[in-house]
Design a protein around this motif. Structure first.
Motif, PDB file in Angstrom:
ATOM      1  N   TYR A  50       0.839  -1.202   0.000  1.00  0.00           N
ATOM      2  CA  TYR A  50       0.000   0.000   0.000  1.00  0.00           C
ATOM      3  C   TYR A  50       0.875   1.254   0.000  1.00  0.00           C
ATOM      4  O   TYR A  50       1.858   1.337   0.738  1.00  0.00           O
ATOM      5  CB  TYR A  50      -0.919   0.009   1.230  1.00  0.00           C
ATOM      6  CG  TYR A  50      -1.743   1.267   1.361  1.00  0.00           C
ATOM      7  CD1 TYR A  50      -2.813   1.513   0.507  1.00  0.00           C
ATOM      8  CD2 TYR A  50      -1.436   2.224   2.330  1.00  0.00           C
ATOM      9  CE1 TYR A  50      -3.567   2.652   0.623  1.00  0.00           C
ATOM     10  CE2 TYR A  50      -2.187   3.373   2.460  1.00  0.00           C
ATOM     11  CZ  TYR A  50      -3.259   3.584   1.598  1.00  0.00           C
ATOM     12  OH  TYR A  50      -4.011   4.730   1.709  1.00  0.00           O
ATOM     13  N   ILE A  51       0.537   2.237  -0.863  1.00  0.00           N
ATOM     14  CA  ILE A  51       1.340   3.452  -0.995  1.00  0.00           C
ATOM     15  C   ILE A  51       0.499   4.642  -0.516  1.00  0.00           C
ATOM     16  O   ILE A  51      -0.346   5.158  -1.267  1.00  0.00           O
ATOM     17  CB  ILE A  51       1.784   3.677  -2.447  1.00  0.00           C
ATOM     18  CG1 ILE A  51       2.462   2.414  -2.998  1.00  0.00           C
ATOM     19  CG2 ILE A  51       2.711   4.880  -2.559  1.00  0.00           C
ATOM     20  CD1 ILE A  51       2.844   2.521  -4.452  1.00  0.00           C
ATOM     21  N   PRO A  52       0.687   5.105   0.728  1.00  0.00           N
ATOM     22  CA  PRO A  52      -0.130   6.204   1.272  1.00  0.00           C
ATOM     23  C   PRO A  52      -0.042   7.488   0.463  1.00  0.00           C
ATOM     24  O   PRO A  52      -1.014   8.233   0.355  1.00  0.00           O
ATOM     25  CB  PRO A  52       0.453   6.399   2.679  1.00  0.00           C
ATOM     26  CG  PRO A  52       1.126   5.105   3.002  1.00  0.00           C
ATOM     27  CD  PRO A  52       1.656   4.587   1.708  1.00  0.00           C
ATOM     28  N   LYS A  53       1.135   7.768  -0.105  1.00  0.00           N
ATOM     29  CA  LYS A  53       1.297   9.026  -0.849  1.00  0.00           C
ATOM     30  C   LYS A  53       0.373   9.095  -2.054  1.00  0.00           C
ATOM     31  O   LYS A  53      -0.050  10.180  -2.461  1.00  0.00           O
ATOM     32  CB  LYS A  53       2.747   9.190  -1.290  1.00  0.00           C
ATOM     33  CG  LYS A  53       3.716   9.448  -0.129  1.00  0.00           C
ATOM     34  CD  LYS A  53       5.121   9.693  -0.648  1.00  0.00           C
ATOM     35  CE  LYS A  53       6.079   9.988   0.505  1.00  0.00           C
ATOM     36  NZ  LYS A  53       7.464  10.221   0.044  1.00  0.00           N
ATOM     37  N   ARG A  54       0.069   7.920  -2.641  1.00  0.00           N
ATOM     38  CA  ARG A  54      -0.822   7.920  -3.808  1.00  0.00           C
ATOM     39  C   ARG A  54      -2.244   8.310  -3.411  1.00  0.00           C
ATOM     40  O   ARG A  54      -2.976   8.925  -4.185  1.00  0.00           O
ATOM     41  CB  ARG A  54      -0.817   6.539  -4.470  1.00  0.00           C
ATOM     42  CG  ARG A  54       0.481   6.226  -5.181  1.00  0.00           C
ATOM     43  CD  ARG A  54       0.360   4.954  -6.007  1.00  0.00           C
ATOM     44  NE  ARG A  54       1.617   4.628  -6.681  1.00  0.00           N
ATOM     45  CZ  ARG A  54       1.787   3.557  -7.448  1.00  0.00           C
ATOM     46  NH1 ARG A  54       0.782   2.699  -7.623  1.00  0.00           N
ATOM     47  NH2 ARG A  54       2.954   3.339  -8.024  1.00  0.00           N
ATOM     48  N   TYR A  55      -2.645   7.934  -2.208  1.00  0.00           N
ATOM     49  CA  TYR A  55      -3.966   8.327  -1.719  1.00  0.00           C
ATOM     50  C   TYR A  55      -4.041   9.859  -1.612  1.00  0.00           C
ATOM     51  O   TYR A  55      -5.017  10.485  -2.048  1.00  0.00           O
ATOM     52  CB  TYR A  55      -4.238   7.684  -0.362  1.00  0.00           C
ATOM     53  CG  TYR A  55      -5.536   8.124   0.277  1.00  0.00           C
ATOM     54  CD1 TYR A  55      -6.761   7.685  -0.215  1.00  0.00           C
ATOM     55  CD2 TYR A  55      -5.539   8.987   1.377  1.00  0.00           C
ATOM     56  CE1 TYR A  55      -7.947   8.096   0.370  1.00  0.00           C
ATOM     57  CE2 TYR A  55      -6.715   9.396   1.972  1.00  0.00           C
ATOM     58  CZ  TYR A  55      -7.920   8.943   1.470  1.00  0.00           C
ATOM     59  OH  TYR A  55      -9.096   9.349   2.052  1.00  0.00           O
ATOM     60  N   GLY A  56      -2.995  10.466  -1.044  1.00  0.00           N
ATOM     61  CA  GLY A  56      -2.951  11.922  -0.957  1.00  0.00           C
ATOM     62  C   GLY A  56      -2.924  12.579  -2.316  1.00  0.00           C
ATOM     63  O   GLY A  56      -3.550  13.622  -2.529  1.00  0.00           O
ATOM     64  N   LEU A  57      -2.203  11.955  -3.263  1.00  0.00           N
ATOM     65  CA  LEU A  57      -2.138  12.483  -4.624  1.00  0.00           C
ATOM     66  C   LEU A  57      -3.509  12.459  -5.289  1.00  0.00           C
ATOM     67  O   LEU A  57      -3.904  13.419  -5.959  1.00  0.00           O
ATOM     68  CB  LEU A  57      -1.125  11.682  -5.450  1.00  0.00           C
ATOM     69  CG  LEU A  57      -0.996  12.082  -6.928  1.00  0.00           C
ATOM     70  CD1 LEU A  57      -0.541  13.535  -7.051  1.00  0.00           C
ATOM     71  CD2 LEU A  57      -0.018  11.154  -7.642  1.00  0.00           C
ATOM     72  N   LEU A 317      -9.009  14.225 -13.820  1.00  0.00           N
ATOM     73  CA  LEU A 317      -9.974  13.207 -13.393  1.00  0.00           C
ATOM     74  C   LEU A 317      -9.575  11.831 -13.918  1.00  0.00           C
ATOM     75  O   LEU A 317      -9.681  10.815 -13.209  1.00  0.00           O
ATOM     76  CB  LEU A 317     -11.376  13.583 -13.884  1.00  0.00           C
ATOM     77  CG  LEU A 317     -12.535  12.748 -13.344  1.00  0.00           C
ATOM     78  CD1 LEU A 317     -12.578  12.804 -11.824  1.00  0.00           C
ATOM     79  CD2 LEU A 317     -13.849  13.219 -13.934  1.00  0.00           C
ATOM     80  N   LEU A 318      -9.091  11.784 -15.162  1.00  0.00           N
ATOM     81  CA  LEU A 318      -8.632  10.507 -15.726  1.00  0.00           C
ATOM     82  C   LEU A 318      -7.396  10.000 -14.981  1.00  0.00           C
ATOM     83  O   LEU A 318      -7.273   8.795 -14.704  1.00  0.00           O
ATOM     84  CB  LEU A 318      -8.324  10.680 -17.213  1.00  0.00           C
ATOM     85  CG  LEU A 318      -9.535  10.911 -18.130  1.00  0.00           C
ATOM     86  CD1 LEU A 318      -9.078  11.202 -19.544  1.00  0.00           C
ATOM     87  CD2 LEU A 318     -10.464   9.702 -18.108  1.00  0.00           C
ATOM     88  N   LEU A 319      -6.476  10.906 -14.653  1.00  0.00           N
ATOM     89  CA  LEU A 319      -5.294  10.507 -13.888  1.00  0.00           C
ATOM     90  C   LEU A 319      -5.688   9.940 -12.533  1.00  0.00           C
ATOM     91  O   LEU A 319      -5.143   8.926 -12.081  1.00  0.00           O
ATOM     92  CB  LEU A 319      -4.370  11.713 -13.693  1.00  0.00           C
ATOM     93  CG  LEU A 319      -3.568  12.176 -14.909  1.00  0.00           C
ATOM     94  CD1 LEU A 319      -2.795  13.447 -14.582  1.00  0.00           C
ATOM     95  CD2 LEU A 319      -2.604  11.073 -15.362  1.00  0.00           C
ATOM     96  N   GLU A 320      -6.644  10.597 -11.886  1.00  0.00           N
ATOM     97  CA  GLU A 320      -7.081  10.134 -10.559  1.00  0.00           C
ATOM     98  C   GLU A 320      -7.671   8.731 -10.626  1.00  0.00           C
ATOM     99  O   GLU A 320      -7.448   7.904  -9.739  1.00  0.00           O
ATOM    100  CB  GLU A 320      -8.107  11.123  -9.998  1.00  0.00           C
ATOM    101  CG  GLU A 320      -8.455  10.934  -8.531  1.00  0.00           C
ATOM    102  CD  GLU A 320      -9.504   9.857  -8.317  1.00  0.00           C
ATOM    103  OE1 GLU A 320      -9.530   9.249  -7.229  1.00  0.00           O
ATOM    104  OE2 GLU A 320     -10.294   9.627  -9.251  1.00  0.00           O
ATOM    105  N   ILE A 321      -8.390   8.445 -11.702  1.00  0.00           N
ATOM    106  CA  ILE A 321      -9.015   7.135 -11.846  1.00  0.00           C
ATOM    107  C   ILE A 321      -7.968   6.039 -12.022  1.00  0.00           C
ATOM    108  O   ILE A 321      -8.089   4.937 -11.454  1.00  0.00           O
ATOM    109  CB  ILE A 321      -9.999   7.144 -13.038  1.00  0.00           C
ATOM    110  CG1 ILE A 321     -11.182   8.062 -12.729  1.00  0.00           C
ATOM    111  CG2 ILE A 321     -10.475   5.729 -13.354  1.00  0.00           C
ATOM    112  CD1 ILE A 321     -12.120   8.249 -13.894  1.00  0.00           C
TER     113      ILE A 321
END
Length: 351
Positions: A50-57, A317-321
């Protein structure tokens, strides 16, 4: 100059406040859960994928997307240049009564709509002048300063309603003083006011205001809308009643409007045939002594930035998905200690 075409929509940015609070609460919950589940080394091993930084990103991208959508909705734009012929003209302030008595239906569909239709017909006939708009009820409000942008004038006229006047009542004097103060006061000519109202005045300052107009060289044309017989005033889906419980009848006060126009050397019109009144007033205004105006009778060109904000919002939005919070490869554990994931491990992974 950079400005927002729909500045009132910027309030939507307030949605970021509860979203930020929710994000902070979620982060704290995750940290609390990790502490409650046991040994830190074991927790780290079980949540290694699990990568916490990606959640923040992902959250940051979502916030930026919302901001871009709101800016696009508010229509950020930059004025470039005015198009149209340069020439001579005058300054004309349109003054519109938006008190609740203007909702009376003695003229269809009601007085206010008939008045707005009249002003929308008049504007194209005098668009080579600079035009402004004041609305009033118990107090007066400058809706649009003098501008050569005829299209903007019509937009403000269409949006006029009693909701624009928090203080109800009818104060013609305040409206005339505000309109005259919004005109060029350097010379006592080249300016006129067109007042559209049912003439009911609950303040005694209308005549003194008209006298001030005359002293400043401002011509007043009054347009009466309504009937002498009058009609009830619609208020909250019911007819307005007085202290004795009787229905209030609003009537056109033509004599007052005739007197006000006469004080300034103007003219009174009864709004029955809109086309006839439009033609007559336009002729009166267009025959007045004129002055040089810059870019009069034209329109403003804008550079619109909303496509840029919409494009950025779609890309983010596409990047977030497509950004995953977990690594694609599975965690490789020591073969001697390999075991099936427990319920506790699943909770850690989700934390």
């Amino acid at each position: 100059m950079v400005q927002f075409g729909n500045q009132q929509y910027l309030w939507a940015l307030c949605v970021l406040v509860p979203l930020t609070v929710a994000y902070i609460a979620a982060i704290r919950h995750k940290r609390h859960t990790r502490k409650m589940l046991g040994n830190a080394a074991l927790v780290q091993q079980l949540t290694n994928n699990y990568i916490p930084k990606r959640y923040g990103l992902k959250i940051m991208l979502l916030f930026i997307t919302i901001t871009c959508l709101v800016l696009a909705w508010a229509n950020l734009r930059k004025s470039q240049n005015e198009k149209g012929s340069k020439g001579n003209g005058i300054d004309v302030m349109l003054v519109l009564d938006v008190s609740k008595s203007m909702l009376s239906q003695d003229v269809p569909p009601n007085r206010l709509e008939k008045a707005k239709t009249f002003l929308n017909q008049l504007t194209p006939e005098i668009e080579h002048n600079r035009i402004g708009l004041v609305v009033y009820a118990g107090e007066a409000y400058l809706q649009m300063p003098l501008t050569p942008d005829a299209v903007a004038t019509n937009l403000f006229i269409d949006n006029a309603s009693p909701d624009l006047a928090p203080v109800q009542g009818t104060n013609i004097g305040a409206a005339l003083r505000l309109a005259d103060g919004s005109l060029d006061d350097k010379e006592k000519k080249y300016k006129a006011i067109v007042l559209v109202t049912d003439g009911e005045d609950l303040d005694a300052g209308a005549k003194s205001a008209a006298e001030s107009l005359a002293e400043n060289g401002t011509i007043l044309y009054t347009v009466g809308v309504g009937t002498e017989g009058g009609a009830p005033i619609m208020e909250n889906s019911a007819y307005k009643k007085d202290a004795n419980g009787k229905t209030v009848i609003s009537k056109l006060d033509a004599p007052l409007l005739q007197e006000l126009a006469g004080i300034t050397g103007g003219k009174y019109y009864f709004l029955d045939n809109s086309s006839h009144v439009v033609n007559d007033i336009a002729t009166q205004l267009n025959n007045m002594q004129t002055k040089p105006l810059n870019n009069n009778g034209g329109y403003m060109q804008y550079a619109l930035y909303y496509p840029i904000f919409l494009s950025i919002a779609v890309v983010l939005l596409l990047l977030e998905i497509f950004i995953a919070e977990k690594k694609r490869n599975k965690v490789v554990m020591n073969p001697k200690k390999q075991q099936k994931p427990t319920k506790k491990a699943n909770q850690l992974a989700n934390a």
